[in-house]
Design a protein around this motif. Structure first.
Motif, PDB file in Angstrom:
ATOM      1  N   ARG A   5       0.852  -1.198   0.000  1.00  0.00           N
ATOM      2  CA  ARG A   5       0.000   0.000   0.000  1.00  0.00           C
ATOM      3  C   ARG A   5       0.885   1.244   0.000  1.00  0.00           C
ATOM      4  O   ARG A   5       2.037   1.230   0.429  1.00  0.00           O
ATOM      5  N   ALA A   7       0.499   5.138   1.508  1.00  0.00           N
ATOM      6  CA  ALA A   7      -0.370   5.705   2.544  1.00  0.00           C
ATOM      7  C   ALA A   7      -0.041   7.173   2.820  1.00  0.00           C
ATOM      8  O   ALA A   7       0.462   7.517   3.886  1.00  0.00           O
ATOM      9  N   PRO A   8      -0.308   8.047   1.858  1.00  0.00           N
ATOM     10  CA  PRO A   8       0.045   9.460   2.071  1.00  0.00           C
ATOM     11  C   PRO A   8      -0.932  10.193   2.992  1.00  0.00           C
ATOM     12  O   PRO A   8      -2.087   9.799   3.123  1.00  0.00           O
ATOM     13  N   SER A   9      -0.429  11.252   3.611  1.00  0.00           N
ATOM     14  CA  SER A   9      -1.278  12.142   4.407  1.00  0.00           C
ATOM     15  C   SER A   9      -1.623  13.348   3.537  1.00  0.00           C
ATOM     16  O   SER A   9      -0.714  13.971   2.983  1.00  0.00           O
ATOM     17  N   GLU A  41      -4.238   8.909   4.813  1.00  0.00           N
ATOM     18  CA  GLU A  41      -4.009   8.982   6.263  1.00  0.00           C
ATOM     19  C   GLU A  41      -4.401  10.375   6.767  1.00  0.00           C
ATOM     20  O   GLU A  41      -3.570  11.273   6.905  1.00  0.00           O
ATOM     21  N   TYR A 188      -0.773   8.077  14.787  1.00  0.00           N
ATOM     22  CA  TYR A 188      -0.160   7.458  13.608  1.00  0.00           C
ATOM     23  C   TYR A 188       0.110   5.979  13.859  1.00  0.00           C
ATOM     24  O   TYR A 188      -0.281   5.111  13.070  1.00  0.00           O
ATOM     25  N   VAL A 192      -2.002   3.120  11.716  1.00  0.00           N
ATOM     26  CA  VAL A 192      -1.262   2.378  10.684  1.00  0.00           C
ATOM     27  C   VAL A 192      -1.304   0.868  10.968  1.00  0.00           C
ATOM     28  O   VAL A 192      -1.511   0.057  10.070  1.00  0.00           O
ATOM     29  N   THR A 205       5.712  -1.095   2.827  1.00  0.00           N
ATOM     30  CA  THR A 205       6.804  -0.351   2.206  1.00  0.00           C
ATOM     31  C   THR A 205       6.662   1.101   2.649  1.00  0.00           C
ATOM     32  O   THR A 205       5.563   1.645   2.670  1.00  0.00           O
ATOM     33  N   ARG A 206       7.755   1.692   3.023  1.00  0.00           N
ATOM     34  CA  ARG A 206       7.751   3.119   3.377  1.00  0.00           C
ATOM     35  C   ARG A 206       9.193   3.574   3.492  1.00  0.00           C
ATOM     36  O   ARG A 206      10.130   2.756   3.477  1.00  0.00           O
ATOM     37  N   LEU A 210      10.961   6.039   8.609  1.00  0.00           N
ATOM     38  CA  LEU A 210       9.973   5.412   9.488  1.00  0.00           C
ATOM     39  C   LEU A 210      10.399   4.014   9.934  1.00  0.00           C
ATOM     40  O   LEU A 210       9.596   3.257  10.482  1.00  0.00           O
TER      41      LEU A 210
HETATM   42  N1  GLU Z   1       1.274   8.608   6.237  1.00  0.00           N
HETATM   43  C1  GLU Z   1       2.695   8.445   6.385  1.00  0.00           C
HETATM   44  C2  GLU Z   1       3.411   9.533   5.628  1.00  0.00           C
HETATM   45  O1  GLU Z   1       2.811  10.190   4.797  1.00  0.00           O
HETATM   46  C3  GLU Z   1       3.183   7.113   5.880  1.00  0.00           C
HETATM   47  C4  GLU Z   1       2.749   6.025   6.750  1.00  0.00           C
HETATM   48  C5  GLU Z   1       3.326   4.659   6.441  1.00  0.00           C
HETATM   49  O2  GLU Z   1       3.605   4.346   5.279  1.00  0.00           O
HETATM   50  O3  GLU Z   1       3.414   3.890   7.365  1.00  0.00           O
HETATM   51  O4  GLU Z   1       4.572   9.738   5.880  1.00  0.00           O
END
Ligand code: GLU
Length: 285
Positions: A5, A7-9, A41, A188, A192, A205-206, A210
């Motif tokens: 996935r 997962a942008p804010s 997010e 957060y 998550v 994946t990120r 993080l």
């Molecule tokens: N929402 C987070 C961000 O924009 C990413 C969260 C994640 O991938 O765990 O940095």
């Protein structure tokens, strides 16, 4: 089946760093014949804007990505986070924290954890009666995880990263993390973890910024009985001066690049993922 996935804010326009992250997640799924999901997010209702969420979807589609519908929006799932908090509460692992930032700074000498100063535990010893009285008087409070009790409950844990290999989970480095903020009834880390399980994500994946957060997520998975995904933390894309892309760099938003006439293929190349995208798509290169 690999499920990834992005997962942008929605607190601003996407920039090249986001493009790298989205293409990375998509590529990992496509190369393995897996599924790629999207999650918005938006738990922080004061900073997130629906128009940014709309432009994120438009930018990703323009970039050539497609994702399974529906998109999960965290603001639709506060009940899920509440249910997780109730389980942790019932297990005696949460406590209300009434401290302001100033209270924490003034307590002094807090060691630095991955998310900033480690909470010195001011509200942990409050009696049940004191907690009750403060809550009744309307003082805002966060919910913190009692880290010592939580780690004792589950014992030693580890998790896997495709580049780093097996990693010993060190959630203790964070101290008593906030799981529900004063201004929003989750955090957060909690959202998550709950969402990755709810969406059936098998490969998280990120960015490597993080990496340490995964220690906390691994602990929450153990406490909540959730499946444990694999991980791939990717490098952070930097500009010509070696600086990380940030929301303040307006010139390198995907929207600005598109409006300046850049093609999706050019932007995928600029995001360092041109070839990965072609491979993921199964196209000839
Ligand atoms: N929402 C987070 C961000 O924009 C990413 C969260 C994640 O991938 O765990 O940095």
């Amino acid at each position: 089946m690999i499920v990834t996935r992005f997962a942008p804010s929605p607190t601003g326009e996407l920039h090249l760093g986001h493009a790298h992250s989205a293409l990375f997640a998509h590529g990992e799924a496509m190369r393995a014949g897996g599924r790629f999901l999207l999650r918005i997010e938006d738990i922080d209702q004061s900073r997130c804007r629906p128009e940014f969420a709309d432009s994120i979807l438009a930018d990703l589609a323009w970039l050539g990505l497609d994702w399974e519908k529906p998109v999960r929006r965290q603001s639709d799932h506060f009940d899920d986070y509440r249910a997780a908090l109730e389980r942790l509460e019932a297990a005696g692992l949460l406590y209300p924290c009434f401290c302001t930032r100033k209270d924490i700074v003034q307590a002094g000498n807090a060691p630095h954890g991955p998310d900033g100063p480690v909470y010195p535990g001011i509200c942990r010893p409050l009696s049940a009666a004191e907690r009750h009285d403060r809550i009744q008087s309307g003082i805002a409070y966060a919910l913190r995880l009692d880290m010592t009790a939580a780690t004792e409950r589950v014992g030693a844990l580890n998790w896997h990263d495709r580049a780093a290999g097996w990693v010993e989970a060190r959630p203790d480095l964070f101290g008593d993390v906030v799981l529900a903020r004063k201004d929003t009834p989750t955090s957060y880390h909690l959202a998550v973890t709950v969402d990755d399980a709810a969406q059936g994500v098998t490969l998280v994946t990120r960015g490597e910024d993080l990496f340490a957060a995964t220690h906390v997520h691994r602990l929450l998975q153990a406490l909540l009985g959730l499946p444990v995904p694999d991980h791939a933390h990717h490098r952070l894309l930097t500009d010509a001066e070696g600086r990380r892309y940030a929301k303040r760099d307006r010139s390198l938003t995907l929207r600005a690049l598109r409006e300046a006439g850049a093609s999706p293929a050019r932007v995928r190349d600029m995001a360092g993922m041109g070839e990965a995208f072609r491979l993921g798509r199964g196209d000839a290169i």
